[in-house]
Motif scaffolding. Structure first.
Motif, mmCIF file in Angstrom:
data_model
loop_
_atom_site.group_PDB
_atom_site.id
_atom_site.type_symbol
_atom_site.label_atom_id
_atom_site.label_comp_id
_atom_site.label_asym_id
_atom_site.label_seq_id
_atom_site.Cartn_x
_atom_site.Cartn_y
_atom_site.Cartn_z
ATOM 1 N N LEU A 64 -4.763 -3.950 -6.688
ATOM 2 C CA LEU A 64 -3.753 -3.482 -5.582
ATOM 3 C C LEU A 64 -3.252 -1.887 -5.140
ATOM 4 C CD1 LEU A 64 -1.483 -6.148 -6.318
ATOM 5 C CD2 LEU A 64 -2.261 -6.452 -4.314
ATOM 6 N N PRO A 65 -2.735 -1.630 -6.520
ATOM 7 C CA PRO A 65 -2.892 0.064 -6.539
ATOM 8 C C PRO A 65 -3.518 0.781 -5.223
ATOM 9 C CG PRO A 65 -2.579 -0.236 -8.379
ATOM 10 C CD PRO A 65 -3.298 -1.365 -7.799
ATOM 11 N N GLN A 66 -4.791 0.471 -5.057
ATOM 12 C CA GLN A 66 -5.756 1.054 -4.596
ATOM 13 C C GLN A 66 -5.807 0.697 -3.115
ATOM 14 O OE1 GLN A 66 -9.266 0.278 -7.005
ATOM 15 N NE2 GLN A 66 -9.658 1.413 -5.865
ATOM 16 N N HIS A 67 -4.984 -0.370 -2.512
ATOM 17 C CA HIS A 67 -5.050 -0.339 -1.074
ATOM 18 C C HIS A 67 -3.592 -0.744 -0.977
ATOM 19 C CE1 HIS A 67 -8.980 -3.453 -1.732
ATOM 20 N NE2 HIS A 67 -8.968 -2.208 -1.099
ATOM 21 N N VAL A 68 -2.668 -0.603 -1.641
ATOM 22 C CA VAL A 68 -1.283 -0.570 -1.163
ATOM 23 C C VAL A 68 -1.021 0.486 -1.337
ATOM 24 C CG1 VAL A 68 -0.953 -3.152 -0.930
ATOM 25 C CG2 VAL A 68 0.134 -1.792 -2.506
ATOM 26 N N LEU B 121 3.953 -1.858 -3.737
ATOM 27 C CA LEU B 121 3.200 -2.131 -4.926
ATOM 28 C C LEU B 121 4.360 -3.243 -5.543
ATOM 29 C CD1 LEU B 121 1.152 -2.172 -6.154
ATOM 30 C CD2 LEU B 121 1.659 -0.688 -7.668
ATOM 31 N N VAL B 122 5.476 -3.204 -5.676
ATOM 32 C CA VAL B 122 6.183 -4.006 -5.876
ATOM 33 C C VAL B 122 6.702 -5.655 -5.287
ATOM 34 C CG1 VAL B 122 9.391 -4.265 -6.565
ATOM 35 C CG2 VAL B 122 8.155 -2.465 -7.183
ATOM 36 N N GLN B 123 6.664 -5.058 -3.494
ATOM 37 C CA GLN B 123 7.120 -6.116 -3.030
ATOM 38 C C GLN B 123 5.399 -6.813 -2.389
ATOM 39 O OE1 GLN B 123 6.358 -5.810 1.877
ATOM 40 N NE2 GLN B 123 8.451 -6.080 1.289
ATOM 41 N N ALA B 124 4.098 -6.897 -2.704
ATOM 42 C CA ALA B 124 3.031 -6.741 -3.090
ATOM 43 C C ALA B 124 2.665 -7.472 -4.042
ATOM 44 C CB ALA B 124 1.997 -5.606 -2.763
ATOM 45 N N ASN B 125 3.093 -7.247 -5.640
ATOM 46 C CA ASN B 125 2.834 -8.978 -6.607
ATOM 47 C C ASN B 125 3.960 -9.520 -6.563
ATOM 48 O OD1 ASN B 125 1.369 -6.511 -8.682
ATOM 49 N ND2 ASN B 125 2.871 -5.266 -8.280
ATOM 50 N N ALA B 126 4.783 -9.369 -5.974
ATOM 51 C CA ALA B 126 6.526 -10.512 -5.333
ATOM 52 C C ALA B 126 5.555 -12.129 -5.203
ATOM 53 C CB ALA B 126 7.420 -9.906 -5.023
ATOM 54 N N TRP B 127 4.624 -11.037 -3.466
ATOM 55 C CA TRP B 127 3.792 -12.570 -2.532
ATOM 56 C C TRP B 127 2.583 -12.497 -3.575
ATOM 57 C CZ3 TRP B 127 5.711 -14.807 1.300
ATOM 58 C CH2 TRP B 127 6.571 -13.890 2.396
ATOM 59 N N TYR C 13 4.755 -6.737 -14.138
ATOM 60 C CA TYR C 13 3.642 -6.416 -13.599
ATOM 61 C C TYR C 13 3.265 -4.728 -13.326
ATOM 62 C CZ TYR C 13 1.212 -10.972 -14.559
ATOM 63 O OH TYR C 13 1.050 -12.645 -15.203
ATOM 64 N N THR C 14 4.067 -4.568 -11.839
ATOM 65 C CA THR C 14 3.904 -3.432 -11.100
ATOM 66 C C THR C 14 4.445 -1.946 -12.529
ATOM 67 O OG1 THR C 14 5.633 -4.434 -9.241
ATOM 68 C CG2 THR C 14 5.773 -2.124 -9.615
ATOM 69 N N LEU C 15 5.152 -2.193 -13.451
ATOM 70 C CA LEU C 15 5.111 -1.428 -14.358
ATOM 71 C C LEU C 15 3.332 -1.002 -15.177
ATOM 72 C CD1 LEU C 15 7.307 1.157 -15.950
ATOM 73 C CD2 LEU C 15 7.657 -0.399 -17.429
ATOM 74 N N VAL C 16 3.097 -2.039 -15.429
ATOM 75 C CA VAL C 16 1.722 -1.908 -16.657
ATOM 76 C C VAL C 16 0.820 -1.218 -15.089
ATOM 77 C CG1 VAL C 16 -0.242 -2.789 -16.611
ATOM 78 C CG2 VAL C 16 1.894 -3.917 -17.367
ATOM 79 N N GLN C 17 0.497 -1.524 -13.562
ATOM 80 C CA GLN C 17 -0.042 -0.985 -12.769
ATOM 81 C C GLN C 17 0.533 0.590 -12.557
ATOM 82 O OE1 GLN C 17 1.019 -3.935 -9.762
ATOM 83 N NE2 GLN C 17 -0.498 -4.857 -9.415
ATOM 84 N N ILE C 18 1.434 0.781 -12.675
ATOM 85 C CA ILE C 18 1.656 1.866 -11.996
ATOM 86 C C ILE C 18 1.061 2.933 -13.558
ATOM 87 C CG2 ILE C 18 3.443 4.076 -12.300
ATOM 88 C CD1 ILE C 18 4.712 1.965 -9.900
ATOM 89 N N ARG D 143 -6.866 0.504 -15.655
ATOM 90 C CA ARG D 143 -5.648 -0.406 -15.012
ATOM 91 C C ARG D 143 -6.264 -1.714 -15.291
ATOM 92 N NH1 ARG D 143 -5.122 1.871 -10.442
ATOM 93 N NH2 ARG D 143 -3.534 3.141 -11.513
ATOM 94 N N ALA D 144 -8.344 -2.386 -15.034
ATOM 95 C CA ALA D 144 -8.428 -3.828 -14.736
ATOM 96 C C ALA D 144 -8.620 -3.841 -16.517
ATOM 97 C CB ALA D 144 -9.298 -3.608 -14.015
#
Length: 650
Positions: free
Chosen positions: A133-137, A142-148, A354-359, A366-367
């Motif tokens: 996700l962080p590579q594409h949005v 990012l928060v909105q993408a994780n929510a969806w 989840y967003t915090l871990v990604q950021i 990350r993976a």
């Protein structure tokens, strides 16, 4: 809604969303069909032990997460994520094709083996699912993408569970044929969607090593060395612990408390899944494109309070209640509402984590951090099974007491998160309250730097300015405030939590001004954002007062970027000097239109207080063209450095 539609139409997100959602749906159709076949067909026909087989199935599903998550994290870091997703979707298609054949042939032992394969595919897909996700949005999406993603996952779980029950209800060879066709068709749909996912190049280069146990230990050790990430991972795992406890015991609750049948279980599970989806959407709405860790303790508090209420429900009658009888009972709808709130609290709680871990995770790690999360999730889900077995099976406590204990765990989690994230929690709470009181419109929020020190300067209209600014800013703001107010016995805890900087008058404390400016300097050196009202006092006629020299002095000590801002709509409010004295009488306006605009950051090397005042005035004109922004000359003259420091402190 425009942002949602934009994201769902985006080539960078939509194919991935449907890839993971269809995969989650297929997993749950297969898993629930398998459990129903084993429980109602294989056990009676083959004489298997139901308890042993159910526990074996659970172990076969969880074991791959412990064995392969670390390797999945390495694959996602060392391989193109698009190619990895496509390969895993091919593995899903092969697994589901074998499952369709096994269902047709009534090969139940083979189905258990395929459950292990399905768990393996899910364990390998988990790290790439969140790492891509962080590579594409963009970060603001990012928060909105994780929510969806989270909402799609839980709705897929719900629909997969319902779909399995509907297909099994058909009975006979027709059901087996439709189940097999569903598994294969959905797998093909997911594979087709994966082919549209854009490329996501590898973050690292090197050779992969097959070390399942050692690899799991290494990724956990790596996460442990990053305290903020590890705390977020533990927080996510607590959610899965609680979720597993609720979902595992809901069938027993339905039988012993609701006195319902399979349809009632489905409705309770549906309420929980809908709640998580609703909480995810609320989280995306409140976050407004930024990371809001303050929602974590709020979500945990909602989860705890709704859980306590759920645990107090009495039994619904003595006999078996049909669905027609249950839907006529207000108490049953109350249960459903509690489960919706429990799920909503979970959505508010888990999305920021989840967003915090990604950021916080670097591109190369990350993976593997997501892999560490999957390992911890699996361990906590096993712990949830042990927890339920000990409390209900060994200690023989009631279900009401069991669910109350889950609420205690939620409350403890909320308190711990509130202590760790006190200022972010207060900021988002103020944000919500301000939006409830005013129709607040915010422009240029992206101009506040994501990291590093900065100063925000704004015109001063009312006593609500600081709350509006603090609630709107994506980062916590440090404000200067009069020391007697700061030391108020009723509000001092609030000001301390907010990180306000107290300042006393020169007459009362000769060294107080310098001490306050030293605190401002220390905050800037620590990379914080300091908020100033350079006018030094509230406007008395709606026009801006002249900026004082204090801002020049502060920037001379700490040259940091300056973000001009302007407020409009608060003049004439209850907290302004519109009627001479603020807070006089009863507030006369509710849901007034208020606009807050942030300008582009200005380099401290070239900025002056006059240029800053012009920038703020221009912003104010852009949001309120009818207002007069001609500055009012202040009668106070700053003749030396000490006077400048005093005005800056004000």
């Amino acid at each position: 809604m425009r942002n949602v539609l934009k994201l769902m139409r985006s080539r960078s997100f939509a194919p991935f969303f449907w890839t993971q959602a269809l995969g989650a749906f297929n997993d749950n159709v297969f898993k629930n069909v398998l459990l129903l076949l084993v429980t109602f067909v294989a056990v009676p026909q083959l004489g298997w032990d139901a308890g042993l087989i159910n526990n074996l199935a659970a172990a076969l599903f969880i074991l791959p997460y412990l064995l392969f998550s670390a390797w999945g994290g390495q694959l996602a870091d060392y391989r193109d994520k698009r190619q990895l997703i496509i390969a895993l979707k091919w593995l899903e298609l092969a697994t589901m094709s074998c499952a369709a054949l096994a269902i047709w042939l009534n090969a139940y032992a083979l189905l258990l083996g395929l459950l292990f394969m399905m768990g393996t595919q899910s364990a390998l897909f988990g790290p790439v699912k969140y790492a891509i996700l962080p590579q594409h949005v963009q970060r603001t999406e990012l928060v909105q993408a994780n929510a969806w993603v989270e909402m799609g996952t839980f709705l897929a779980i719900l629909l997969g569970t319902l779909g399995a029950g509907i297909l099994m209800a058909l009975g006979g060879s027709q059901a087996h044929l439709l189940i097999g066709a569903t598994l294969i068709i959905v797998s093909l749909g997911g594979l087709g969607a994966s082919l549209l996912v854009p490329s996501a190049p590898a973050s690292l280069q090197g050779k992969l090593k097959w070390q399942p146990l050692r690899g799991s230990w290494q990724v956990l050790s790596s996460a442990w060395r990053s305290p903020r990430i590890f705390r977020a991972l533990i927080g996510i795992s607590v959610f899965w612990f609680l979720g597993a406890c609720y979902l595992t015991q809901l069938p027993l609750w339905t039988r012993n408390v609701v006195h319902g049948q399979a349809g009632a279980v489905t409705m309770l599970l549906a309420a929980f899944a809908v709640g998580v989806g609703l909480g995810s959407l609320i989280c995306a709405r409140l976050s407004a494109g930024r990371l809001e860790v303050g929602l974590v303790p709020i979500g945990a508090f909602v989860l705890a309070l709704a859980g306590f209420d759920f645990a107090t429900h009495p039994a619904l009658g003595a006999g078996i209640n049909t669905m027609t009888e249950l839907v006529a009972m207000p108490r049953f709808w109350w249960m459903l509402l509690d489960l919706i709130l429990i799920g909503a609290g979970g959505g508010l709680y888990i999305i920021p984590l989840y967003t915090l871990v990604q950021i916080l995770s670097s591109d190369g790690d990350r993976a593997r951090m997501i892999a560490a999360n999957n390992i911890l999730n699996a361990l906590f889900m096993v712990l949830s099974a042990v927890f339920g077995a000990v409390l209900i099976g060994v200690m023989e406590i009631t279900l009401h007491t069991f669910f109350a204990s889950l609420s205690v765990i939620s409350l403890i989690t909320a308190l711990v998160c509130a202590v760790l994230q006190a200022r972010p929690m207060m900021r988002i709470s103020i944000f919500v309250l301000v939006h409830m009181w005013y129709r607040l419109r915010i422009r240029g929020i992206e101009n506040i730097p994501d990291e590093g020190a900065a100063i925000v300067v704004c015109n001063h209209v009312s006593f609500m300015d600081a709350l509006v600014m603090g609630g709107a800013s994506p980062r916590p703001l440090r404000f200067l405030m009069d020391k007697p107010i700061y030391e108020s016995p009723w509000l001092n805890w609030f000001f301390r939590m907010a990180g306000a900087i107290p300042v006393a008058s020169e007459r009362r404390d000769p060294k107080g001004m310098r001490r306050a400016l030293d605190m401002v300097s220390k905050a800037l050196q620590n990379g914080e954002v300091v908020m100033l009202f350079p006018e030094g006092r509230l406007t008395r006629d709606g026009r801006m007062n002249e900026f004082r020299r204090g801002i020049d002095l502060i920037l001379k000590r700490d040259p940091v970027p300056v973000v001009p801002a302007a407020l409009s709509g608060l003049w004439g409010s209850w907290s302004s000097r519109y009627n001479g004295v603020p807070f006089k009488g009863i507030p006369g306006r509710f849901r007034a239109k208020v606009c807050l605009s942030f300008g582009a950051p200005v380099d401290s090397e070239t900025v002056t207080r006059d240029s800053l005042q012009a920038s703020v005035a221009a912003l104010k004109t852009s949001i309120d063209p009818h207002a007069s922004n001609k500055p009012v000359k202040t009668p106070v003259a700053l003749t030396d450095t000490r006077d400048a420091e005093q005005e800056a402190a004000r």
